[in-house]
Motif scaffolding. Sequence first.
Motif, mmCIF file in Angstrom:
data_model
loop_
_atom_site.group_PDB
_atom_site.id
_atom_site.type_symbol
_atom_site.label_atom_id
_atom_site.label_comp_id
_atom_site.label_asym_id
_atom_site.label_seq_id
_atom_site.Cartn_x
_atom_site.Cartn_y
_atom_site.Cartn_z
ATOM 1 N N ASN B 356 0.881 -1.111 -0.092
ATOM 2 C CA ASN B 356 0.118 -0.029 -0.141
ATOM 3 C C ASN B 356 0.904 1.195 0.133
ATOM 4 O OD1 ASN B 356 -2.490 1.567 0.559
ATOM 5 N ND2 ASN B 356 -1.626 1.898 2.161
ATOM 6 N N SER B 357 1.880 1.219 0.954
ATOM 7 C CA SER B 357 2.778 2.472 1.050
ATOM 8 C C SER B 357 3.571 2.574 -0.311
ATOM 9 C CB SER B 357 3.548 2.138 2.198
ATOM 10 O OG SER B 357 4.562 3.381 2.232
ATOM 11 N N GLU B 359 2.517 1.982 -3.439
ATOM 12 C CA GLU B 359 1.737 2.428 -4.186
ATOM 13 C C GLU B 359 1.430 3.865 -4.235
ATOM 14 O OE1 GLU B 359 -1.368 -0.410 -5.222
ATOM 15 O OE2 GLU B 359 -2.800 1.215 -5.571
ATOM 16 N N ILE B 360 1.236 4.289 -3.090
ATOM 17 C CA ILE B 360 0.436 5.699 -2.835
ATOM 18 C C ILE B 360 1.853 6.540 -2.987
ATOM 19 C CG2 ILE B 360 -1.299 5.158 -1.662
ATOM 20 C CD1 ILE B 360 -0.295 5.315 0.849
ATOM 21 N N GLU B 363 3.036 6.584 -6.678
ATOM 22 C CA GLU B 363 2.004 7.628 -7.471
ATOM 23 C C GLU B 363 2.344 9.088 -7.163
ATOM 24 O OE1 GLU B 363 -2.668 6.376 -7.507
ATOM 25 O OE2 GLU B 363 -2.083 7.675 -5.774
ATOM 26 N N LEU B 382 -4.499 13.957 -7.077
ATOM 27 C CA LEU B 382 -4.429 12.814 -6.510
ATOM 28 C C LEU B 382 -5.946 12.518 -5.620
ATOM 29 C CD1 LEU B 382 -0.862 12.358 -4.960
ATOM 30 C CD2 LEU B 382 -1.931 11.291 -7.038
ATOM 31 N N VAL B 384 -6.649 13.819 -2.723
ATOM 32 C CA VAL B 384 -6.253 13.633 -1.262
ATOM 33 C C VAL B 384 -6.097 15.019 -0.764
ATOM 34 C CG1 VAL B 384 -5.073 11.432 -1.546
ATOM 35 C CG2 VAL B 384 -3.783 13.617 -1.479
ATOM 36 N N GLN B 387 -2.045 18.208 2.966
ATOM 37 C CA GLN B 387 -1.232 17.774 4.253
ATOM 38 C C GLN B 387 -0.911 16.168 4.014
ATOM 39 O OE1 GLN B 387 -0.178 19.651 6.077
ATOM 40 N NE2 GLN B 387 1.178 18.314 7.038
ATOM 41 N N THR B 388 -1.891 15.413 3.227
ATOM 42 C CA THR B 388 -1.479 14.007 3.125
ATOM 43 C C THR B 388 -0.285 14.151 1.991
ATOM 44 O OG1 THR B 388 -3.629 13.182 3.328
ATOM 45 C CG2 THR B 388 -2.055 11.960 1.940
ATOM 46 N N TYR B 391 2.996 14.923 3.946
ATOM 47 C CA TYR B 391 3.191 13.913 4.641
ATOM 48 C C TYR B 391 4.306 12.964 3.729
ATOM 49 C CZ TYR B 391 3.281 9.243 6.768
ATOM 50 O OH TYR B 391 3.344 8.024 7.196
ATOM 51 N N ARG B 392 3.555 12.666 2.482
ATOM 52 C CA ARG B 392 4.223 11.798 1.552
ATOM 53 C C ARG B 392 5.573 12.151 0.905
ATOM 54 N NH1 ARG B 392 -1.199 10.021 -2.221
ATOM 55 N NH2 ARG B 392 -2.485 8.786 -0.492
ATOM 56 N N LYS B 394 7.484 14.190 2.661
ATOM 57 C CA LYS B 394 8.673 13.791 3.658
ATOM 58 C C LYS B 394 8.954 12.478 3.709
ATOM 59 C CE LYS B 394 8.929 14.504 8.582
ATOM 60 N NZ LYS B 394 9.622 13.363 9.010
ATOM 61 N N ARG B 395 8.069 11.558 3.457
ATOM 62 C CA ARG B 395 8.404 9.894 3.384
ATOM 63 C C ARG B 395 9.403 9.836 2.296
ATOM 64 N NH1 ARG B 395 8.878 6.288 5.516
ATOM 65 N NH2 ARG B 395 7.638 4.877 4.689
ATOM 66 N N GLU B 398 12.706 11.041 2.877
ATOM 67 C CA GLU B 398 13.274 10.108 3.911
ATOM 68 C C GLU B 398 14.240 8.898 3.172
ATOM 69 O OE1 GLU B 398 10.817 11.326 7.794
ATOM 70 O OE2 GLU B 398 10.411 9.341 6.338
#
Lengths: 324, 441
Positions: B356-357, B359-360, B363, B382, B384, B387-388, B391-392, B394-395, B398
């Motif tokens: 799941n992670s 894929e999003i 994307e 997207l 969404v 803020q989502t 967050y993505r 930022k990930r 990382e």
Amino acid sequence: MRGLTVAVALLPALAGLLPLATWLGARRARRAGISWRRNAVLHIARRSGVVLLDRWGTVTTGELKVAAVDALDPDNERNLRWFAGALGHAAQDPVGRALAQLAGRGRLSGVEDHGCNGISGSVDRHPVHLGPPEWLGMAGRDDLGVTVGVKVDARPIGYITVGDDVRADARSGVDRLRSLGVETVLLSDDTERNTRHLADACGIARWHAAVDGTSLAGLVAGYRARARGRPVAVASRNGASAGDLRIDVEAGDLRLTDLDVNRIAEAFAISHRVARVRRRTRALGLGATALGGAVAGAGLVGLPVVAAGALLGTLVVLAVAARG
Amino acid sequence: MVALPSVVRKGRAGATRQRKRHTRRVVEEEAPRAEQRAVTETHASWALPGVARWMISSLETQLPTVTERIAGLVSDGAGGQRGRLVRQAVQQALRLFVDQVLDRPTSTIVVDDLFRKLGYRQAARGRDREAIAHAMQVAAAEISDELRVRAAENGLSADALNALNDAVSSFLDYLARQAQHGFDAGLAERAQDVGIARTQLIEALLAAVDPAAAQGRATAARWDIPELVTVLAVDLGPDDHPLDGDDLGAEALTGQGSPQVVLCDSTVANAVTKRIRAAAPGRRIARCWPVVVTDVPAAWRWSHRALALVRARVIPKRPVIDCARYRTEIWLHAEPVMRRQLAQDLLQPLFAESENSREILSETLLVWLETRESAPAIAARLGVHPQTVRYRWKRINELFGEVLHDPDVVTQLLLVLKASVPLWIAGDQSDFERYKSTQDP
């Protein structure tokens, strides 16, 4: 002629015996969001020496509020607010409602309520878990209030602590009740630590923590026994039937638009004022009538003077009732 | 160079074998029947008086002269192989007629073969069937004139002359039938030859042969090479019959195999597409954009790949796939092995994430690489919350770290994600399985 003169002299006494104070007190109470069905309730309220205040809605707004947002990574604070707030909209409990204030609604899916453990669901397809830190496998916290851990994508991102939303003028309401000779006792379903903190914030000396529906009746009975016949008032949304004086929003003896402690104090103040005014008007009416009757009976003055005096006495009684 | 569909090669070889089989069958089946007819339809039914036979025998020495005269009239002065063949056929036919009139032992095989050859050649050269009948009429008139002159010189009765004319007429009819048999065989062969030529042409065009050579084959195939060619790939099922060229009209070249290739002038591509859909309802067609003839091999490769991408669910399923709309996908998937290797090299951080992670995040990264827009704009694309997206992002930072600041890597990431994400969404897990197999001890 003498009989007519005596009859005119009785007018102030009749005015003093009318329930003018009760009528006017009821009118004033309605303006303050207070009502009752039986006027005897006022008498009970005036005699009450203790009022048990449920935590929800009396000294607090009835809701919780976010006290602290603590992200594990400071860069994640907004993310913490967003994901917890978005999922909080799906929760029905006060903690969820408090969290929902942090963010707008998001695209939720797969929401599951895990009871006392918490809630989980997907926000914009990211799995989010809210609940006690221990349940989420996160380190426990020792904050005042209720602390929930937050995990997003199975990764802990922080803690959010919620606490009671104390009314700004709660302490003044408690003080007012105290000045009326009514002792306030705080009842809370929260922990002892949180209850003590809330009581201190409101200036309440006596409190009981972890009170639920079943333990409330026992508490009221204990207070009634200690009150030596004086009624015990209970202001609660959930346990209104347990007290001698039920103060509630819809089904109590005293019905208030909300259980704000200041409104409760106002209700008690009105009951005290009505009793005081009623005593004064009766005394004034009877005194004026006695004076008029004695003067008329002695034949010292004529009917016109007696009638003028009776009218003046009646007006004074009405003025005292209206001012009260 | 595009590898020709094996069925195309088989088709050509098969057509050659089929032609040989056909010719052999004609000879084997027709010869005995013709011989039988020679007995029953020629001299066996003649009832000539003795004086007529005598006159014919007296003419035997004149046969070369008559042969030359008739051959000259029939061939219209043509020389070469055809003239020799006509002369030989006339000579052998006159000899056979005389021998049969005089009841000598005969065989019709040679004459039959000669007249069939004449008919075959006539058809093979695209000439009219009526020319055979005309030649027979010329020969009949000449022979009749000769017989009439000889009959007058020899005082032959009218009855005898009529009987003789009937015999000549019957014999010429027999010869005409042999020529017609040959003509029919020639026609069949000719049709077969055009089919072979068209197969060879499509093979040549797909193999990118020299345009001059292709032009020669196009002439043989009776297909004018257009300025712009449209290449279509028809996705046939294992049980489907290949499309017949006759169903698509002469302007379409139809190959063999599956997918079956069809070439046509781009100006008639719509009409040909409709005919394909009518002839093979339910079969998917990938239609490439118009190309010059030298680009036909590439166009075939693109339309072929478009069908493969439909099967991989990268391109949406439609009855007619317009390749022009999916140029990017066709291009990005031109090198599947390179895509796979780039994915393994560049996307490892994503492969370590949950499905799941992965894929999003992929994307979101793809949309950011494509648009470089703000979080709210990407969020709107997207569907969404902004803020989502933050967050993505930022990930993603990382996971990928500093490489996102390298323009070359970013370009490669864009390409490999653009190619890979649709595959993953379609359910292709091969990249992750390959990654896991390298991670497992």
